[in-house]
Scaffold this motif. Structure first.
Motif, short mmCIF file in Angstrom:
data_model
loop_
_atom_site.label_atom_id
_atom_site.label_comp_id
_atom_site.label_asym_id
_atom_site.label_seq_id
_atom_site.Cartn_x
_atom_site.Cartn_y
_atom_site.Cartn_z
N LEU A 142 6.94 59.27 -31.34
CA LEU A 142 6.43 60.67 -31.14
C LEU A 142 4.92 60.52 -31.16
O LEU A 142 4.14 61.17 -30.53
CB LEU A 142 6.91 61.66 -32.01
CG LEU A 142 7.14 63.21 -31.67
CD1 LEU A 142 7.55 63.26 -30.34
CD2 LEU A 142 7.68 63.99 -32.70
N LEU A 143 4.61 59.78 -32.20
CA LEU A 143 2.98 59.62 -32.34
C LEU A 143 2.50 58.92 -31.16
O LEU A 143 1.32 59.23 -30.59
CB LEU A 143 2.79 58.89 -33.59
CG LEU A 143 1.42 58.39 -33.86
CD1 LEU A 143 0.55 59.87 -34.10
CD2 LEU A 143 1.14 57.44 -35.10
N GLN A 144 3.04 57.86 -30.44
CA GLN A 144 2.69 57.33 -29.14
C GLN A 144 2.48 58.29 -28.08
O GLN A 144 1.62 58.31 -27.36
CB GLN A 144 3.45 56.27 -28.88
CG GLN A 144 3.45 54.91 -29.86
CD GLN A 144 1.96 54.43 -30.17
OE1 GLN A 144 1.47 54.57 -31.24
NE2 GLN A 144 1.62 54.01 -29.00
N VAL A 145 3.46 59.27 -28.14
CA VAL A 145 3.35 60.33 -26.94
C VAL A 145 2.10 61.23 -27.22
O VAL A 145 1.57 61.47 -26.17
CB VAL A 145 4.70 61.22 -27.05
CG1 VAL A 145 4.55 62.31 -26.03
CG2 VAL A 145 5.93 60.24 -26.78
N ALA A 146 2.03 61.75 -28.37
CA ALA A 146 0.88 62.51 -28.68
C ALA A 146 -0.38 61.67 -28.68
O ALA A 146 -1.45 62.26 -27.90
CB ALA A 146 0.81 62.91 -30.23
N ARG A 147 -0.56 60.38 -28.63
CA ARG A 147 -1.76 59.51 -28.47
C ARG A 147 -2.15 59.56 -26.90
O ARG A 147 -3.22 59.56 -26.83
CB ARG A 147 -1.57 58.23 -29.18
CG ARG A 147 -2.85 57.38 -29.18
CD ARG A 147 -2.62 55.89 -29.68
NE ARG A 147 -1.74 55.42 -29.27
CZ ARG A 147 -1.82 54.51 -28.05
NH1 ARG A 147 -3.09 54.47 -27.40
NH2 ARG A 147 -0.89 53.61 -27.49
N ILE A 148 -0.86 59.12 -26.27
CA ILE A 148 -1.36 58.99 -24.87
C ILE A 148 -1.65 60.33 -24.24
O ILE A 148 -2.60 60.33 -23.54
CB ILE A 148 -0.18 58.79 -24.13
CG1 ILE A 148 0.27 57.29 -24.61
CG2 ILE A 148 -0.22 58.61 -22.51
CD1 ILE A 148 -0.68 56.04 -24.47
#
Length: 531
Positions: free
Chosen positions: A161-167
């Motif tokens: 989920l953090l990677q989704v937010a970062r992208i």
């Protein structure tokens, strides 16, 4: 000599007939070509922003105001557009923003590519109706494939989920962390609630320290500087109306009975305000204004009053404090009945630095606020837009799962559509072909924006996907190598991809179906029928 002249005459007639046919064909397609050019112009305004290496766009108003951003919906929303087809494309982008909150650039890019590819086929003689038919079939098949390849996210503490937010947050790690923390505070059930928008929890302010906290921020001020700046452990009363006595007709006021009724209303109103004070209410929010009589009484009692609160903020206050908003007639209720309408909050105070009202310790539903700060108004605005994109993507990922980003999934599905094309009979196959080619546009633009040759790199990625049968291989924008987007953490919400392609298909078909543009009358007269 005669034969030569006859041959020249026939050649001349043949060329003349062909020229006439070509002219007729140009006339028939002139509207389509004009619309396609307008759509292309809109696409060109946002395509350079796509991907991790995408650049910004500067928007300049006639007054000299400047906004620098690479947020697609902001660019499209503020562009000066006159062409009707271009406006259709922008409306679809807005619909994408309203539905999901992110993916407007992708939707615009796909729509532009679909129209461009369709026009190329139409100009070779393929009927528009057959191209439209094929596009609809191809889009439907591609949407099925997106859903089939979605990976679910079952928990808000999933590291992906953090990677989704970062992208979605354009590599702003601090904003991504804030958004995910807020999502975890809200919980899975709240994030999946269709009526809840995590992006609405974002508040921005110049000079503020970015943070996430349990509570609310209202972009308002207390009604009077003589009221307390802070109240603690207080009952909360929400009045979705004006805090004033009931009115009486001016004509009736001239009569004795009317005047007595007026005095009665004033006294009853005073008693109602006194009742609230006696109940221990020290924080009141109203949807409209507050009468001078009520202001004076509440100020003397040390009540913190906020007037003209929006309906949206009133709903948020109700959820957070547990209060039930009432209309003016509710002021006449008994103390016991009024108490059932009250909410509770541990801390309410005016934040002087941000010029906002902050609430913490509400006894209603849990509420998280994402506060985004920066040193200048321009930077704050852009960081707020980034945070909203990240929040929308996080919520979409929780609701519908994730897929590989970087254009990898679209590249994989383009080959699925190419195979599907073989099963489509007739000229509709050309429309399916347009979908297959349009699906390669996102990765093409991402690679181009990164400074690589898209022809070379896309073939590398395509070969890698075919060799491994993997839908997540794409191009690393730093090295230019073929890498696994899932392993690299380049993830997109399934719903963003799904709705972007669906919206692109809808606007492309709508543009292709336009045969003629007719200017409407501006005299405001309604059609009376007849000639």
């Amino acid at each position: 000599m005669y034969m030569v002249m006859e041959t020249c005459y026939k050649d001349s007639m043949y060329m003349s007939n062909n020229k006439q046919k070509w002219s007729e064909q140009e006339d028939r397609h002139s509207t389509l070509l004009s619309n396609a050019q307008a759509v292309r112009a809109v696409t060109a305004a946002v395509e350079g922003t796509l991907g991790p290496k995408g650049l910004d766009t500067m928007l300049v108003s006639r007054n000299g105001d400047v906004i620098v951003t690479n947020d697609g919906v902001t660019i499209l929303d503020l562009m000066e557009i006159t062409h009707p087809a271009a406006k259709m494309l922008i409306n679809i982008a807005r619909a994408q923003q309203d539905e999901i909150g992110d993916g407007t650039t992708t939707a615009t890019l796909l729509a532009g590519a679909l129209v461009q590819e369709a026009c190329a086929h139409v100009q070779t003689g393929v009927p528009v109706t057959r191209v439209i038919e094929g596009i609809q079939q191809g889009i439907s098949r591609a949407l099925e494939e997106i859903q089939a390849r979605s990976r679910p996210l079952e928990q808000v503490d999933d590291p992906r989920l953090l990677q989704v937010a970062r992208i979605a947050g354009r590599e702003h790690g601090d904003i991504a962390s804030l958004v995910v923390k807020a999502a975890q505070l809200m919980g899975l059930e709240k994030l999946r609630d269709p009526s809840f928008r995590l992006s609405e929890m974002i508040v921005s302010s110049v000079g503020a320290t970015s943070e996430v906290f349990h509570g609310l921020l209202l972009n308002k001020q207390r009604m009077s500087p003589h009221m307390p700046e802070k109240v603690e452990k207080t009952w909360v009363f929400l009045l979705d109306d004006a805090l004033e006595a009931e009115g009486i007709d001016e004509e009736a006021l001239r009569t004795e009975t009317g005047f007595q009724t007026y005095l009665q209303y004033k006294e009853e109103f005073r008693q109602s305000v006194r009742r609230l004070i006696d109940l221990g209410v020290r924080f009141i929010c109203t949807g409209r204004g507050v009468s001078p009589v009520a202001e004076e009484m509440l100020t003397e009692a040390g009540v913190f009053v906020v007037q003209r609160v929006s309906s949206r903020d009133m709903r948020r206050l109700a959820d957070y404090t547990g209060a039930r908003p009432v209309k003016r007639t509710g002021l006449h209720k008994s103390p016991d009945e009024l108490k059932k309408m009250l909410g509770w909050c541990a801390h309410v105070y005016q934040d002087k630095r941000m010029d906002m009202i902050r609430l913490e310790g509400g006894h209603g539903k849990p509420m998280a606020t994402i506060l985004v700060g920066a040193t200048t108004a321009e930077v704050v605005g852009e960081r707020a837009r980034i945070a909203k994109d990240a929040a929308s993507s996080v919520q979409a990922a929780v609701r519908g799962g994730i897929v590989p980003g970087g254009g990898a999934l679209e590249l994989y599905i383009s080959r699925v559509i190419e195979k599907y094309r073989e099963k489509v009979r007739g000229m509709a196959a050309y429309g399916v072909d347009a979908v297959a080619k349009a699906l390669r546009r996102p990765i093409t633009q991402i690679v181009l924006n990164a400074g690589f040759n898209p022809l070379e790199k896309i073939e590398d990625a395509n070969a890698g996907q075919i060799h491994t049968n993997c839908d997540s291989l794409a191009i690393d924008c730093e090295s230019g190598e073929v890498v696994d987007m899932m392993k690299r953490g380049v993830l997109d919400p399934t719903l963003v991809k799904y709705h972007a392609l669906k919206a692109a298909g809808e606007v492309a078909v709508a543009v292709l179906r336009i045969q003629t543009i007719v200017r409407m009358r501006s005299d405001g007269m309604e059609d009376q029928g007849g000639f």
